[in-house]
Write a protein that holds these residues in place. Structure first.
Motif, PDB file in Angstrom:
ATOM      1  N   THR A  12      39.365  16.644  -6.492  1.00 43.96           N
ATOM      2  CA  THR A  12      38.220  16.475  -7.384  1.00 43.96           C
ATOM      3  C   THR A  12      37.414  17.767  -7.362  1.00 43.96           C
ATOM      4  N   LEU A  13      37.091  18.219  -6.162  1.00 43.54           N
ATOM      5  CA  LEU A  13      36.377  19.490  -5.989  1.00 43.54           C
ATOM      6  C   LEU A  13      37.296  20.542  -5.377  1.00 43.54           C
ATOM      7  N   TRP A  14      37.974  20.170  -4.317  1.00 40.32           N
ATOM      8  CA  TRP A  14      38.816  21.092  -3.546  1.00 40.32           C
ATOM      9  C   TRP A  14      40.252  20.899  -3.983  1.00 40.32           C
ATOM     10  N   ASP A  15      40.922  21.988  -4.333  1.00 42.00           N
ATOM     11  CA  ASP A  15      42.294  21.921  -4.843  1.00 42.00           C
ATOM     12  C   ASP A  15      43.266  21.752  -3.671  1.00 42.00           C
ATOM     13  N   PHE A  16      43.436  20.496  -3.269  1.00 37.90           N
ATOM     14  CA  PHE A  16      44.282  20.220  -2.118  1.00 37.90           C
ATOM     15  C   PHE A  16      45.700  20.731  -2.314  1.00 37.90           C
ATOM     16  N   LYS A  18      46.979  23.162  -4.106  1.00 31.66           N
ATOM     17  CA  LYS A  18      47.090  24.616  -3.996  1.00 31.66           C
ATOM     18  C   LYS A  18      46.827  25.087  -2.567  1.00 31.66           C
ATOM     19  N   ASN A  19      45.810  24.518  -1.927  1.00 27.43           N
ATOM     20  CA  ASN A  19      45.486  24.914  -0.559  1.00 27.43           C
ATOM     21  C   ASN A  19      46.594  24.538   0.416  1.00 27.43           C
ATOM     22  N   SER A  20      47.177  23.365   0.224  1.00 27.29           N
ATOM     23  CA  SER A  20      48.288  22.935   1.070  1.00 27.29           C
ATOM     24  C   SER A  20      49.496  23.843   0.859  1.00 27.29           C
ATOM     25  N   HIS A  21      49.808  24.143  -0.397  1.00 26.63           N
ATOM     26  CA  HIS A  21      50.942  25.004  -0.724  1.00 26.63           C
ATOM     27  C   HIS A  21      50.787  26.378  -0.063  1.00 26.63           C
ATOM     28  N   GLU A  22      49.604  26.964  -0.195  1.00 26.50           N
ATOM     29  CA  GLU A  22      49.351  28.278   0.429  1.00 26.50           C
ATOM     30  C   GLU A  22      49.517  28.212   1.942  1.00 26.50           C
ATOM     31  N   THR A  23      49.026  27.139   2.545  1.00 25.07           N
ATOM     32  CA  THR A  23      49.132  26.989   3.999  1.00 25.07           C
ATOM     33  C   THR A  23      50.591  26.885   4.419  1.00 25.07           C
ATOM     34  N   LEU A  24      51.358  26.093   3.692  1.00 27.10           N
ATOM     35  CA  LEU A  24      52.781  25.946   4.024  1.00 27.10           C
ATOM     36  C   LEU A  24      53.531  27.264   3.855  1.00 27.10           C
ATOM     37  N   GLU A  25      53.194  28.037   2.834  1.00 30.24           N
ATOM     38  CA  GLU A  25      53.804  29.366   2.670  1.00 30.24           C
ATOM     39  C   GLU A  25      53.481  30.261   3.868  1.00 30.24           C
ATOM     40  N   GLU A  26      52.222  30.241   4.288  1.00 24.89           N
ATOM     41  CA  GLU A  26      51.803  31.039   5.455  1.00 24.89           C
ATOM     42  C   GLU A  26      52.587  30.630   6.699  1.00 24.89           C
ATOM     43  N   LEU A  27      52.703  29.340   6.920  1.00 22.85           N
ATOM     44  CA  LEU A  27      53.398  28.849   8.110  1.00 22.85           C
ATOM     45  C   LEU A  27      54.885  29.163   8.058  1.00 22.85           C
ATOM     46  N   PHE A  28      55.470  29.102   6.879  1.00 20.92           N
ATOM     47  CA  PHE A  28      56.878  29.464   6.719  1.00 20.92           C
ATOM     48  C   PHE A  28      57.112  30.894   7.198  1.00 20.92           C
ATOM     49  N   LEU A 102      40.495  25.555   5.783  1.00 12.13           N
ATOM     50  CA  LEU A 102      39.767  26.815   5.603  1.00 12.13           C
ATOM     51  C   LEU A 102      40.040  27.459   4.248  1.00 12.13           C
ATOM     52  N   LYS A 103      41.032  26.952   3.542  1.00  9.42           N
ATOM     53  CA  LYS A 103      41.362  27.491   2.220  1.00  9.42           C
ATOM     54  C   LYS A 103      40.232  27.161   1.244  1.00  9.42           C
ATOM     55  N   GLN A 104      40.023  28.050   0.292  1.00  9.39           N
ATOM     56  CA  GLN A 104      38.844  27.931  -0.551  1.00  9.39           C
ATOM     57  C   GLN A 104      39.137  27.734  -2.036  1.00  9.39           C
ATOM     58  N   ASN A 105      40.343  27.333  -2.374  1.00 11.13           N
ATOM     59  CA  ASN A 105      40.665  27.095  -3.778  1.00 11.13           C
ATOM     60  C   ASN A 105      40.011  25.804  -4.256  1.00 11.13           C
ATOM     61  N   LEU A 106      39.273  25.914  -5.341  1.00 10.02           N
ATOM     62  CA  LEU A 106      38.590  24.758  -5.916  1.00 10.02           C
ATOM     63  C   LEU A 106      39.262  24.346  -7.215  1.00 10.02           C
ATOM     64  N   MET A 107      39.021  23.109  -7.604  1.00  9.61           N
ATOM     65  CA  MET A 107      39.505  22.620  -8.888  1.00  9.61           C
ATOM     66  C   MET A 107      38.737  23.340  -9.997  1.00  9.61           C
ATOM     67  N   MET A 125      29.626  14.279  -0.651  1.00 11.93           N
ATOM     68  CA  MET A 125      31.060  14.510  -0.730  1.00 11.93           C
ATOM     69  C   MET A 125      31.745  13.634   0.312  1.00 11.93           C
ATOM     70  N   VAL A 126      32.830  12.961  -0.081  1.00 10.19           N
ATOM     71  CA  VAL A 126      33.580  12.100   0.820  1.00 10.19           C
ATOM     72  C   VAL A 126      35.065  12.438   0.704  1.00 10.19           C
ATOM     73  N   THR A 127      35.823  12.017   1.718  1.00 11.81           N
ATOM     74  CA  THR A 127      37.269  12.219   1.674  1.00 11.81           C
ATOM     75  C   THR A 127      37.953  11.143   2.491  1.00 11.81           C
ATOM     76  N   ASN A 128      39.166  10.818   2.117  1.00 13.59           N
ATOM     77  CA  ASN A 128      39.976   9.923   2.941  1.00 13.59           C
ATOM     78  C   ASN A 128      40.994  10.728   3.739  1.00 13.59           C
ATOM     79  N   GLY A 129      40.942  12.049   3.607  1.00 11.50           N
ATOM     80  CA  GLY A 129      41.838  12.920   4.370  1.00 11.50           C
ATOM     81  C   GLY A 129      41.350  13.070   5.798  1.00 11.50           C
ATOM     82  N   PHE A 130      42.162  13.765   6.580  1.00 14.35           N
ATOM     83  CA  PHE A 130      41.811  13.967   7.973  1.00 14.35           C
ATOM     84  C   PHE A 130      40.877  15.137   8.146  1.00 14.35           C
TER      85      PHE A 130
END
Length: 130
Positions: A12-16, A18-28, A102-107, A125-130
């Motif tokens: 909704t606000l935070w582009d999960f 895109k942020n997840s994809h970038e993180t997975l690329e970094e970890l790879f 820590l990723k800062q990509n927004l919708m 702001m609320v989330t059901n994520g961890f």
């Protein structure tokens, strides 16, 4: 007349996505997964998302715990490549949890939406994520 607005964080606000994809690329890259048999980063990310989605469904249905979800999503992804390394899966899981938020990509339009709403409403702001 509404006084309060609750906004969900993820997608909704935070582009999960895109942020997840970038993180997975970094970890790879960080863990040189190509050297242990996972040759294609995009394939790894696709498989991770499939396994993660399955586990989130189990979590929402109270079939597994949060801690199980966090670890199993990488263990199950690795198993698709015939890699059985629980230690590595645990390390990547912890790094994912620490790096991704820590990723800062927004919708698109998130800033404009918040700027418009902040003058008229009390925002939470609320989330059901961890």
């Amino acid at each position: 007349m509404y006084k309060y607005i609750f906004l969900d964080l993820d997608d909704t606000l935070w582009d999960f996505a895109k942020n997840s994809h970038e993180t997975l690329e970094e970890l790879f890259e960080l863990y040189n997964l190509n050297k242990i048999g996972i040759t294609d980063c995009n394939d790894f990310i696709i498989n991770y998302k499939i396994e993660n989605d399955k586990l989130w469904k189990l979590y929402r249905n109270n079939k597994i715990t949060k801690d199980n979800l966090r670890i199993l999503r990488f263990q199950k992804t690795f198993s698709l490549y015939n890699i059985q390394d629980d230690s590595l899966a645990n390390k990547i899981s912890m790094d994912y949890i620490n790096i991704c938020p820590l990723k800062q990509n927004l919708m698109s339009g998130a800033i404009e939406l918040l700027e418009y709403l902040k003058e008229k409403y009390s925002l939470t702001m609320v989330t059901n994520g961890f």
